[in-house]
Design a protein around this motif. Structure first.
Motif, PDB file in Angstrom:
ATOM      1  N   PRO A  29      16.815  17.144 -32.299  1.00 21.33           N
ATOM      2  CA  PRO A  29      16.354  17.518 -33.641  1.00 21.33           C
ATOM      3  C   PRO A  29      17.028  16.630 -34.678  1.00 21.33           C
ATOM      4  O   PRO A  29      18.139  16.131 -34.458  1.00 21.33           O
ATOM      5  CB  PRO A  29      16.814  18.977 -33.775  1.00 21.33           C
ATOM      6  N   ASP A  32      20.998  17.401 -40.141  1.00 16.12           N
ATOM      7  CA  ASP A  32      20.795  17.988 -41.466  1.00 16.12           C
ATOM      8  C   ASP A  32      20.963  16.975 -42.590  1.00 16.12           C
ATOM      9  O   ASP A  32      20.468  17.193 -43.703  1.00 16.12           O
ATOM     10  CB  ASP A  32      21.770  19.154 -41.688  1.00 16.12           C
ATOM     11  N   VAL A 124      10.129  18.789 -36.921  1.00 17.69           N
ATOM     12  CA  VAL A 124      10.502  20.071 -37.503  1.00 17.69           C
ATOM     13  C   VAL A 124       9.230  20.872 -37.746  1.00 17.69           C
ATOM     14  O   VAL A 124       8.262  20.358 -38.322  1.00 17.69           O
ATOM     15  CB  VAL A 124      11.260  19.859 -38.829  1.00 17.69           C
ATOM     16  N   THR A 152      13.276  23.799 -34.659  1.00 17.37           N
ATOM     17  CA  THR A 152      13.850  23.711 -35.997  1.00 17.37           C
ATOM     18  C   THR A 152      12.703  23.943 -36.971  1.00 17.37           C
ATOM     19  O   THR A 152      11.647  23.315 -36.829  1.00 17.37           O
ATOM     20  CB  THR A 152      14.495  22.336 -36.245  1.00 17.37           C
ATOM     21  N   PRO A 227      16.972  24.321 -43.224  1.00 19.98           N
ATOM     22  CA  PRO A 227      16.288  24.423 -41.926  1.00 19.98           C
ATOM     23  C   PRO A 227      16.923  25.479 -41.047  1.00 19.98           C
ATOM     24  O   PRO A 227      18.148  25.688 -41.082  1.00 19.98           O
ATOM     25  CB  PRO A 227      16.475  23.018 -41.332  1.00 19.98           C
ATOM     26  N   GLN A 228      16.097  26.158 -40.269  1.00 17.50           N
ATOM     27  CA  GLN A 228      16.562  27.202 -39.361  1.00 17.50           C
ATOM     28  C   GLN A 228      16.305  26.755 -37.942  1.00 17.50           C
ATOM     29  O   GLN A 228      15.217  26.266 -37.613  1.00 17.50           O
ATOM     30  CB  GLN A 228      15.856  28.529 -39.662  1.00 17.50           C
ATOM     31  N   ARG A 229      17.304  26.920 -37.090  1.00 19.47           N
ATOM     32  CA  ARG A 229      17.195  26.457 -35.712  1.00 19.47           C
ATOM     33  C   ARG A 229      17.255  27.639 -34.761  1.00 19.47           C
ATOM     34  O   ARG A 229      18.049  28.556 -34.949  1.00 19.47           O
ATOM     35  CB  ARG A 229      18.300  25.444 -35.398  1.00 19.47           C
TER      36      ARG A 229
END
Length: 231
Positions: A29, A32, A124, A152, A227-229
């Motif tokens: 991924p 950040d 993403v 993600t 962002p959320q993983r």
């Protein structure tokens, strides 16, 4: 409050069964600190029999890549999904207009999921109210592979909430996809079509990034989008 799927620690590819989930997990991924202009995203929308991933079913998947600040319509795709034996569309057809008849020869879930997972390689996931898409994809993966995928995700609804909030954190006005698009003068599209809504979310995202860049006075980084993983 962070949702449960956002708290899961990422597992290595070896923890996934051989096939699409392991291949997806092996795609690193973006960090950040990556500028958003260098992040590839996949805008996704799903139409379903209801809103509960534990008991409802996917009926349609629509997605389109967002690459280099462009919506790549040439790679857009929509797949209708045949619900399991004995499951009917019910009242949800009044929203998305997908009926039992026109889903009778649709793609089985086991064949619809791999192309989506392939399209997510190194990308993403982008959606309006992304937890819904994430959890329905996770439920579908559990059905097909026994576990959820590594994802993600960036949520345009959450981003719009931040952009519309006043100095006290209060938000006035609707955060629905169409209402959020109107803030930026984007055209109105018919709702509850998976591909149309995916394109609408992609266009909204580009407008949001431009606004966020104006406010920050610098290039937007992936971390600026919270962002959320999961997985």
């Amino acid at each position: 409050m962070r949702l449960p799927f956002l708290r899961r620690r990422a597992r290595g590819p070896e923890h996934y069964p051989e096939g699409p989930l392991r291949t997806l997990a092996a795609s690193p991924p973006p960090a950040d600190t990556t500028p958003v202009s260098e992040v590839e995203l996949l805008a996704l929308d799903v139409e379903t029999t209801g809103l509960d991933p534990a008991s409802d079913h996917l009926l349609s998947l629509g997605w389109v890549p967002v690459v280099g600040g462009r919506v790549v319509l040439a790679e857009a795709r929509e797949l209708r999904v045949r619900p399991p034996e004995g499951v009917d569309v019910g009242d949800s057809a009044t929203l998305h207009r997908l009926t039992d008849d026109n889903l009778s020869d649709a793609t089985p879930l086991s064949e619809a999921l791999p192309p989506l997972l392939d399209a997510l390689h190194g990308r993403v996931l982008l959606a309006h109210h992304a937890s819904l898409e994430v959890e329905f994809v996770a439920a579908a993966a559990r059905t097909s592979y026994g576990t959820r995928p590594r994802l993600t995700a960036v949520d345009t609804l959450a981003l719009q909430r931040r952009l519309q909030a006043d100095e006290h954190g209060e938000v006035s006005g609707s955060l629905r996809l169409d209402a959020a698009r109107r803030v930026y003068g984007l055209p109105r599209y018919a709702a509850h079509d998976a591909l149309t809504d995916a394109v609408a979310a992609a266009e909204l995202f580009l407008a949001q990034v431009a606004e966020l860049e104006r406010r920050l006075g610098r290039e937007v980084l992936l971390r600026d989008l919270s962002p959320q993983r999961s997985g």
